[in-house]
Design a protein around this motif. Structure first.
Motif, PDB file in Angstrom:
ATOM      1  N   ARG A  52       0.669  -1.200  -0.054  1.00 40.60           N
ATOM      2  CA  ARG A  52       0.043   0.001   0.113  1.00 40.60           C
ATOM      3  C   ARG A  52       0.891   1.287   0.003  1.00 40.60           C
ATOM      4  O   ARG A  52       0.876   2.040   0.899  1.00 40.60           O
ATOM      5  N   TRP A  53       1.695   1.283  -1.043  1.00 38.78           N
ATOM      6  CA  TRP A  53       2.611   2.648  -1.259  1.00 38.78           C
ATOM      7  C   TRP A  53       2.785   2.978  -2.747  1.00 38.78           C
ATOM      8  O   TRP A  53       2.475   2.240  -3.428  1.00 38.78           O
ATOM      9  N   THR A  61       4.557   7.613  -0.263  1.00 43.04           N
ATOM     10  CA  THR A  61       3.220   7.753   0.481  1.00 43.04           C
ATOM     11  C   THR A  61       2.907   6.496   0.832  1.00 43.04           C
ATOM     12  O   THR A  61       2.486   5.480  -0.233  1.00 43.04           O
ATOM     13  N   PHE A  62       2.270   5.711   1.930  1.00 40.16           N
ATOM     14  CA  PHE A  62       1.705   4.687   2.041  1.00 40.16           C
ATOM     15  C   PHE A  62       0.731   4.702   3.298  1.00 40.16           C
ATOM     16  O   PHE A  62       0.624   5.974   3.964  1.00 40.16           O
ATOM     17  N   ILE A 158      -0.773  -6.377  -7.604  1.00 36.42           N
ATOM     18  CA  ILE A 158      -0.968  -6.459  -6.182  1.00 36.42           C
ATOM     19  C   ILE A 158      -1.305  -5.284  -5.740  1.00 36.42           C
ATOM     20  O   ILE A 158      -2.614  -5.290  -4.913  1.00 36.42           O
ATOM     21  N   LYS A 159      -0.695  -4.274  -5.880  1.00 34.05           N
ATOM     22  CA  LYS A 159      -0.898  -3.085  -5.237  1.00 34.05           C
ATOM     23  C   LYS A 159      -2.274  -2.621  -5.965  1.00 34.05           C
ATOM     24  O   LYS A 159      -2.996  -1.694  -5.204  1.00 34.05           O
ATOM     25  N   LEU A 165      -9.593  -2.894  -3.536  1.00 31.67           N
ATOM     26  CA  LEU A 165     -10.359  -3.807  -2.392  1.00 31.67           C
ATOM     27  C   LEU A 165     -10.448  -2.873  -1.126  1.00 31.67           C
ATOM     28  O   LEU A 165     -11.686  -2.859  -0.666  1.00 31.67           O
ATOM     29  N   CYS A 166      -9.722  -1.880  -0.802  1.00 29.67           N
ATOM     30  CA  CYS A 166      -9.927  -1.028   0.243  1.00 29.67           C
ATOM     31  C   CYS A 166     -11.058  -0.160  -0.120  1.00 29.67           C
ATOM     32  O   CYS A 166     -11.706   0.263   0.809  1.00 29.67           O
TER      33      CYS A 166
END
Length: 323
Positions: A52-53, A61-62, A158-159, A165-166
């Motif tokens: 998550r970055w 930024t993450f 993946i990212k 999904l978030c």
């Protein structure tokens, strides 16, 4: 706290900054990590342990828990120590309650590198090359879902899937530098979704069914994540493998990056290559390669693997360019 004034609070001009201990300072909702040589955001975030970055102009930024942070490192100079700025990371209370654990700040990484470097010449090179790498202590459920998504996938996808999904099921954390960010969804939130919705909205493919079924098992208590930290490595590994979409390699990733089990030794194609290149390990079985890792590196097997992994990938060890 302007960076050029850091010496006013950290350095006595008549003494070299190297003689000072690391210092953590909070100012205007930012945290400053001053004098810590073993902290490099690039090596931390670009080593396959977090998804998550985003990087821009050397800043990362993450999202972690409820925080949206931008991390940037300013290298040492003749008068200033290395400084890492964690923009928007909060107060010293936030540091003590979250970041101290998240960034594994109580571990002496300089000592860790020295200890590992004594094991063999490969680790001596790898730990020198990987100076600044730290193993993040991330949320266990987040790691479970992220590494389910990682199956047969690349970092960019993946990212992307994780971010969608978030946004689909996570709580909004607001906007930061013009972009909206979301907290990682809870097991209950993901358990309410159906696989088709996740697949359509995120592009997770066959992994969508694993995500839903795993979230349901955890939400229903079939697998209790709160018990994982108190289990032995073998027990925790077996417990995670009960979840849908989680095999031995993924379970090891989860235990290393989400549960801080230093012994966990994930075996992927890069690890197979580096174990053959550095240690003459001709085995094709991931289990046998992992066992060899335990024999070579003991209780710090997973930490040794991370330095070797970073060194091997950066130097293309085992590829056609470097055989």
């Amino acid at each position: 706290l302007p960076i050029h004034n850091a010496d006013d609070i950290f350095i006595q001009r008549r003494k070299p900054w190297q003689n000072k201990k690391r210092k953590i300072i909070s100012h205007d909702n930012n945290l400053y990590i001053i004098g810590e040589e073993d902290f490099d955001p690039k090596k931390i975030f670009e080593n396959g342990q977090a998804f998550r970055w985003a990087e821009q102009d050397g800043a990362y930024t993450f999202v972690a828990d409820k925080y949206i942070v931008r991390a940037k490192k300013y290298p040492e100079s003749a008068t200033l120590p290395p400084i890492v700025v964690l923009e928007n990371a909060g107060s010293m209370e936030d540091y003590e309650n979250f970041w101290r654990n998240f960034f594994d700040m109580d571990r002496d990484y300089a000592k860790l590198r020295r200890d590992l470097s004594k094991l063999d010449k490969n680790l001596k090179k790898a730990t020198a090359h990987g100076k600044g790498l730290r193993i993040l202590k991330q949320d266990l459920f987040e790691m479970i879902i992220c590494f389910i998504i990682s199956s047969n996938n690349n970092i960019a996808r993946i990212k992307g899937i994780t971010a969608k999904l978030c946004a689909l099921a996570g709580e909004s954390l607001g906007r930061f530098h013009g972009e909206e960010y979301f907290r990682f969804p809870t097991p209950a939130a993901l358990a309410k979704l159906d696989a088709q919705t996740i697949q359509t909205e995120t592009g997770a493919g066959y992994r969508a069914e694993y995500i839903v079924k795993t979230a349901q098992m955890i939400a229903d208590g079939a697998v209790d994540l709160e018990k994982i930290p108190s289990m032995s490595y073998e027990q925790a590994h077996a417990e995670l493998c009960k979840l849908h979409g989680i095999g031995p390699k993924v379970a090891d990733c989860i235990l290393l990056f989400g549960n801080s089990m230093d012994i966990a030794f994930p075996v992927d194609t890069w690890v197979i290559k580096l174990m053959k290149h550095f240690y003459g390990c001709e085995e094709k079985s991931a289990q046998k390669i992992k066992q060899r890792g335990f024999e070579l590196f003991g209780e710090k097997a997973g930490l040794a693997q991370q330095y070797l992994f970073y060194y091997a990938r950066e130097n293309k060890i085992g590829t056609k360019e470097n055989r």
